[in-house]
Design an enzyme around this catalytic site. Sequence first.
Site, mmCIF file in Angstrom:
data_model
loop_
_atom_site.group_PDB
_atom_site.id
_atom_site.type_symbol
_atom_site.label_atom_id
_atom_site.label_comp_id
_atom_site.label_asym_id
_atom_site.label_seq_id
_atom_site.Cartn_x
_atom_site.Cartn_y
_atom_site.Cartn_z
ATOM 1 N N LYS A 22 5.730 6.499 12.859
ATOM 2 C CA LYS A 22 5.756 5.402 13.798
ATOM 3 C C LYS A 22 6.929 4.551 13.334
ATOM 4 C CE LYS A 22 3.085 1.897 12.846
ATOM 5 N NZ LYS A 22 1.930 1.127 12.463
ATOM 6 N N SER A 23 7.213 4.316 11.921
ATOM 7 C CA SER A 23 8.283 3.308 11.704
ATOM 8 C C SER A 23 9.598 3.884 12.158
ATOM 9 C CB SER A 23 8.522 3.248 10.053
ATOM 10 O OG SER A 23 7.124 2.636 9.782
ATOM 11 N N ARG A 27 12.041 2.354 15.326
ATOM 12 C CA ARG A 27 13.474 1.984 14.981
ATOM 13 C C ARG A 27 14.711 2.991 15.633
ATOM 14 N NH1 ARG A 27 10.498 1.045 10.602
ATOM 15 N NH2 ARG A 27 10.998 -0.507 8.874
ATOM 16 N N SER A 170 6.526 -9.677 4.930
ATOM 17 C CA SER A 170 6.698 -8.377 5.551
ATOM 18 C C SER A 170 8.176 -7.959 5.653
ATOM 19 C CB SER A 170 6.246 -8.614 7.214
ATOM 20 O OG SER A 170 6.546 -7.478 7.806
ATOM 21 N N SER A 171 8.315 -6.777 5.419
ATOM 22 C CA SER A 171 9.762 -6.215 5.440
ATOM 23 C C SER A 171 10.304 -6.061 6.750
ATOM 24 C CB SER A 171 9.808 -4.930 4.717
ATOM 25 O OG SER A 171 8.791 -3.826 5.294
ATOM 26 N N ASP A 314 0.766 0.926 3.082
ATOM 27 C CA ASP A 314 -0.055 1.736 4.057
ATOM 28 C C ASP A 314 -0.817 2.746 3.607
ATOM 29 O OD1 ASP A 314 0.694 -0.076 6.202
ATOM 30 O OD2 ASP A 314 2.138 1.212 7.138
ATOM 31 N N ARG A 387 -5.636 2.981 10.398
ATOM 32 C CA ARG A 387 -5.793 3.055 9.175
ATOM 33 C C ARG A 387 -7.275 3.202 8.498
ATOM 34 N NH1 ARG A 387 -1.541 5.369 8.781
ATOM 35 N NH2 ARG A 387 0.500 4.528 9.577
#
Length: 426
Positions: A22-23, A27, A170-171, A314, A387
């Site tokens: 997903k990340s 992106r 949060s990053s 996560d 999750r």
Amino acid sequence: MKQLRLEPVVQVRGEINIPGSKSISNRALLLATLAQGKTTLTNLLDSDDIRHMLASLKQLGVNYRLSQDNTVCELDGLGGVISSESAQELFLGNAGTAMRPLCAALTLGQGEFTLTGEPRMEERPIGDLVDALRQLGANVVYLKNDGFPPLTINATGLNGGDVEIAGDLSSQFLTALLMVAPLAKGSVNIHVKGELVSKPYIDITLALMAQFGVTVINHDYARFEIVAGQRYVSPGKVLVEGDASSASYFLAAGAIKGGEVKVTGVGRLSIQGDVKFADVLEKMGADIEWGDDYIIARGSQLTAVDLDMNHIPDAAMTIATAALFAKGTTVIRNIYNWRIKETDRLAAMATELRKVGAEVEEGNDYIKITPPAVINTAEIDTYNDHRMAMCFSMLAFADCGITINDPDCTSKTFPDYFKQFASLQG
């Protein structure tokens, strides 16, 4: 409400090809949009969060073509910023990986853009990012509560200069700022305030930016320098790695009830920090084997660990349910950002673990889990959090089985998770 009953599983064995990250998917879609040239993304994740990003890009005038199974996307880059002559309102569901980067990217061009989402999105902070964008001249207005979506961006471009951004929540805020910095009107110096959480996710961002031709000077994660005049250029093809967080469930299954479980699509060459989940399983006593693009987990008696898991927030959730099968008390530390995810994951995890008989201590930024002598069956609430549903599938390895409420919430990242999970049994 839909329920899924998972009957007790004696042993697991098999091989799973993990769907795209997903990340990385969201992106890469945004960078491909800002880039010059055509980009073909393969192994793109087909899930709710990615669909929200794709729908928004289409609404903003981006042209792309999807394969029948939605895992290959050929996208025509804009070769620069996103602008719109008419006001646009974009609905982003509960997709933080779409909301934060798009909020930043839409300040670069010209136009009026309103970003909205599901009720939970209105509880997920974005203030640290907006504060940073305002330092560079962005005009962003909150429509309900300060620091949270929905919001409207009146875009006129982004200035260069020095900017401070908080790194301790949060990053994703830093990721969003990094991705838009090359297209600002001047060089950008980003100063990170506080301890940066989830550093491996920043590594994903920097690796993808490099793939699209942009150089970022990283001063030990405390300061990032992006020199003006750079632009994104399509590398032609981008292969989206398998989602390492999604791999964690299958690796944990192998560790608890293996047999032998092999996951493909992630391995020692992965750019995702969540592959380090396998190292935690190894510390707990599992037999782990690494390849360039695969990981194998074999079972043994697991023992408790006490670890800082800030770098794998996560995947660390899977350790919380695997802890029920480990000898001793497991402590997962430095995970405050669980509280600002799809739900307050610390509170939710503590509540559901207690249902099955575990002794749980929920701290502000940690959780302690002592397994019961006998695990109880229960109906597990999932809080519309993918999750939570996937983590608690591990309870199928207890002698009593488990019932998962609202199992379809996995559509956020892994729509056919329970089908894949069932394929390992036997």
